[in-house]
Design an enzyme around this catalytic site. Structure first.
Site: not given
Ligand code: FAD
Ligand code: PHB
Length: 424
Positions: A86, A231, A325, A329, A417
């Protein structure tokens, strides 16, 4: 090859490694992949099973830097085939729309839509297919605690190279309590993990903010209604149009905290999306409808825990910081954390140089706070608070109008962004 209880027969469970990684989300899996490319051994302990880890619906928008990191470590092939590139986003407010063009405003940078679920699948399959010697990825392996951490995080530089005390991960796997001795531990266990609590209370500080609204997120078998993310600020609350593929839309509606998804039958969701994305009278615009395959309510929170390092323990991704979200980021910050940390660990393992490990927390926190501010700005500019006054709404519309009419204001949004470089 050890794959854990859902990935195949477990042949060998390691008792020590260079880097013990708690959590097999995007941060933990990518870190393990980057370390593998540098010849540094690691073990990922993931508390959930493989299919849960692969199916958790989350992020979709990848910054250019995230795309580059995935490509550089050999995890970008499917993203390059299936990801949707995009050039910007659309802001919709006051019945009108404004395209924010990233390549023009942010030095040629673009963003890519490719779901977090797919990144996780790609990283898991790479990890399980390539590593045959050792046990890098265990599912259903829950870590309970970390012991053997040095006391006094400020002396961490001197401690890094010392053999005196190595951290130990205590976890359960296949019904047995086990330990994993590590040179370093990285907490990639997300916002509900245990690694944050391993920072002594005397050094840890958490800064938090709750928002008075949530998102109702749906996946629908409906082609995206236009090529861009939209948005939308509206008197009825915020809405976001995103996508997963040319035939699947990802859509979000602002809803009150505590909303039960059962209160939102499909027709109500579609009607509300149409109302919030509506343009002024002369411009007809309708959202494409289709079967809804997933519906969930997501609360919104900002949080930062400092420092992101204590002795031989490092925090990365959501384990250290959460953003609402709206700025997309969270995943991008998690990828940037582990990319910087992997380089620092490589430098230390190659030459014994601790400088990059020592500056990890400060360097990352600077970027984390920038992303926190941007996410807060996007959230509070686009959502309607329960106690919002007409004055507050006028301020929001003035800010959006400024972005639409001033190149400087649009550039500030586009740079944040599309993402800043990994290091200055
Ligand atoms: P997580 O994905 O939470 O992974 C952590 C892992 O650790 C999990 O698999 C969990 O099961 C495991 N775990 C937990 N405790 C333990 C334990 N005690 N022992 C062993 N394993 C454990 N971010 C963006 O950059 N762009 C986006 O468009 C965006 N959209 C989003 C939309 C939504 C609706 C949501 C909810 C989030 C969004 N995010 C977005 C945020 C993004 O999804 C998270 O920041 C990302 O998942 C972080 O990754 P992580 O690996 O740090 O944590
Ligand atoms: C998504 O595609 O899930 C998404 C995209 C942009 C955002 C949050 C979520 O800011």
């Amino acid at each position: 090859m050890t794959q854990g209880s859902t990935g195949g027969p477990a042949a060998h469970v390691p008792e020590e490694t260079t880097v013990g990684i708690i959590g097999g989300g995007p941060a933990g899996l990518l870190l393990s992949r980057l370390l593998h490319r540098s010849g540094i051994s690691s073990v990922v302990l993931e508390s959930r099973d493989r299919s849960y880890a692969e199916q958790r619906q989350r992020a979709g928008m990848l910054e250019q830097t995230t795309v580059d990191v995935l490509r550089d470590c050999g995890a970008g092939a499917r993203m390059d085939r299936e990801g949707l590139v995009h050039d910007g986003i659309e802001l919709r407010f006051d019945g009108r729309s404004q395209h924010i063009d990233f390549p023009t405003l942010a030095g040629g940078r673009r963003v890519t839509i490719y779901a977090q679920t797919e990144i996780v699948k790609d990283l898991i399959s790479l990890q399980l297919s390539e590593l045959s010697n050792g046990a890098p990825l265990l599912f259903d392996a829950e870590v309970h605690s970390v012991s053997g951490l040095t006391q006094g995080g400020e002396q961490a530089t001197q401690e890094t190279g010392s053999d005196s005390e190595r951290p130990v991960l205590h976890y359960t796997y296949e019904g047995r309590r086990r330990t994993l001795r590590c040179d370093f531990v990285v907490g990639c266990d997300g916002s509900h993990g245990i690694s944050r609590s391993a920072l002594p209370a005397s050094v840890a500080r958490t800064y938090e903010r709750e928002y008075p609204y949530s998102w109702l997120g749906i996946l629908a078998e409906a082609p995206p209604s236009c090529d861009e993310l939209i948005y939308a600020h509206s008197p009825r609350g915020f809405a976001l149009h995103s996508m997963r593929s040319p035939s699947v839309s990802r859509l979000y509606l602002q809803v009150p905290n505590g909303t039960d998804p059962g209160e939102w039958p499909d027709e109500r969701i579609w009607d509300e999306l149409d109302a919030r994305f509506a343009l002024s009278d002369d411009q007809e615009w309708r959202i494409n409808r289709g079967p809804i395959t997933s519906k969930a309510v997501l609360p919104m929170r900002s949080s930062v825990t400092e420092p992101m390092r204590h002795g031989r323990l490092f925090l990365a991704g959501d384990a250290a910081h959460i953003v609402p979200p709206t700025g997309a980021k969270g995943l991008n910050l998690a990828v940037a954390d582990v990319a910087v940390l992997a380089r620092a660990l490589d430098r230390y393992c190659t030459s014994g140089d601790t400088a990059a490990l020592d500056s990890y927390s400060d360097d990352r926190l600077r970027r984390v706070w920038r992303a926190e501010h941007f996410s807060y700005f996007m959230t509070t500019t686009l959502h309607t608070s329960p106690d919002q006054s007409p004055f507050d709404t006028r301020l929001q519309l003035s800010q959006l109008d400024r972005i639409a009419s001033s190149r400087a204001a649009a550039t500030e949004l586009a740079e944040n962004y599309a993402g800043l470089a990994l290091v200055d």
